[in-house]
Design an enzyme around this catalytic site. Sequence first.
Site, PDB file in Angstrom:
ATOM      1  N   SER A 258     109.211  78.501 -17.208  1.00  0.00           N
ATOM      2  CA  SER A 258     108.744  79.024 -18.488  1.00  0.00           C
ATOM      3  C   SER A 258     107.743  80.163 -18.256  1.00  0.00           C
ATOM      4  CB  SER A 258     108.140  77.875 -19.301  1.00  0.00           C
ATOM      5  OG  SER A 258     107.969  78.226 -20.646  1.00  0.00           O
TER       6      SER A 258
ATOM      7  N   ASP B 229     118.350  76.826 -24.351  1.00  0.00           N
ATOM      8  CA  ASP B 229     116.933  76.571 -24.118  1.00  0.00           C
ATOM      9  C   ASP B 229     116.160  76.886 -25.399  1.00  0.00           C
ATOM     10  OD1 ASP B 229     114.147  76.874 -23.355  1.00  0.00           O
ATOM     11  OD2 ASP B 229     114.820  77.019 -21.275  1.00  0.00           O
TER      12      ASP B 229
ATOM     13  N   HIS C 268     114.688  72.652 -22.174  1.00  0.00           N
ATOM     14  CA  HIS C 268     113.841  73.727 -21.666  1.00  0.00           C
ATOM     15  C   HIS C 268     113.770  73.661 -20.153  1.00  0.00           C
ATOM     16  CE1 HIS C 268     110.889  76.770 -21.415  1.00  0.00           C
ATOM     17  NE2 HIS C 268     109.838  75.994 -21.278  1.00  0.00           N
TER      18      HIS C 268
END
Length: 478
Positions: free
Chosen positions: A195, A420, A448
């Site tokens: 991320s 995602d 995710h």
Amino acid sequence: MWCRALLAALMLLTSGCASAQPPAPATLAWSDCGDDFECARLRVPLDHAQPAGEHIEISVIRLPAGGDRIGSLVINPGGPGGSGIDYARAAPAMLSQDIRERFDIVGFDPRGVGASTPIKCLTDDQLSAFIALDATPDTQPEQSALEQASKDFAQACQASSPKLLPHVSTTNAARDMDLLRAALGDEKLTYLGKSYGTLLGATYAHLFPGKVRALVLDGAMDPAITRQRLNLDQAKGFETAFRAYAKDCLTTQSCPFTSKTPEHALAEMSELLRRTDKDPLTSETGRPVTEALATLGALTPLYDRNSWPALSESLAEAQKGNGTLLLSSADQLVGRADDGTYSNQTESGMAITCADTPTPPSTSALAQAATKAAQAAPVFGSYVMWSILPCTFWPPAPEPPATLRAAGAAPILVLGTRRDPATPYQWSQSLADQLESGTLLTYEGDGHTAYGSGSTCIDTHVDHYLITRTTPRDGTRC
């Protein structure tokens, strides 16, 4: 979200001539901190442009390799504001045995985060009030209240951390990471970032391309787009994830929706949030569950497909007026403990985000963007767009690198997950294209990030790359 580097050149006079000698790398004094982990503190300059000036400390943890050691694997969970210390503690469950055998697993809290000279702005009660505030204003008084609260948040951060606040960008954290690499004794960096951690890793590669051994960037952020575009894309990503959840939910008997299609389920979700905006849900804790808290509670389970049944249960209770389960999910996302105390992930995350936003939008521009976002993503668009309002009142931020090319870096592996919710797939595509040596690996799935999510195909490719530095063929899909 940007950083700089620690180098103190020693000027030595020899035969009347001055010559610069590079300093020895900082050292780490490791001590046992339980469960086979070792902990240390790394001193880095507060301002990398003044390496001989004031210093701060970075908290570091490692799990030594169990076998034929290659070096260190530095990991970052994202956020921004996520604790790399906590993330490393989960390494035995997160990383394969092969990786733990070959690498010391090293986590660190970036500057401003957790145990590393943290940013702290508000009391716990003040932070609770800020998070619960109506973040999708429908009237001018509501917008004024949100604007004032955002301004107060920004001013509180400046008052409590005046020295640190200008130096928490990603560029600064990337420069800290190079000092960590050197202190670990690694000639080049091996890294796994998820991320926001992909932005940190890409920034490192851009600043220090010759120091890259192997970088895995999982669930990539796109550094080439504006903050408003990023928020709009993310809101659409959450809507896509919610549709995937709703489609699955409608095949089960426990699904809380009366609808027959995902689109109608989205409409039901929007209606639930509208009702909550006017009349907050109750909870067993006695805390009212406002629209903002209900939204956060619905977002959290979308990060992991395994949490979809929990989301169905939460929404079923919410339809009856009970927001206890949604509140629990919201608290998990913002780092609130059962005793009402908070980690500093919300405050540090905001500080890093704003430091990486050199031209934040005005309130009026953000209002217009929120209206468009609500049209494109009716459930989550307005909330996600308004979330960056404190940056409007932040100190001016430096311009980040225009394009992260990482020219000359070793092959870098970028992972993208098709559905995602938080880092849309197109961001991974874009980052892989921007990086001169980027290779894209696609996970045809939900949730995710991809590595460690249950795909043997993904995990095998990543482990092979980290150990051998050989990437899969660009465009490989799992």
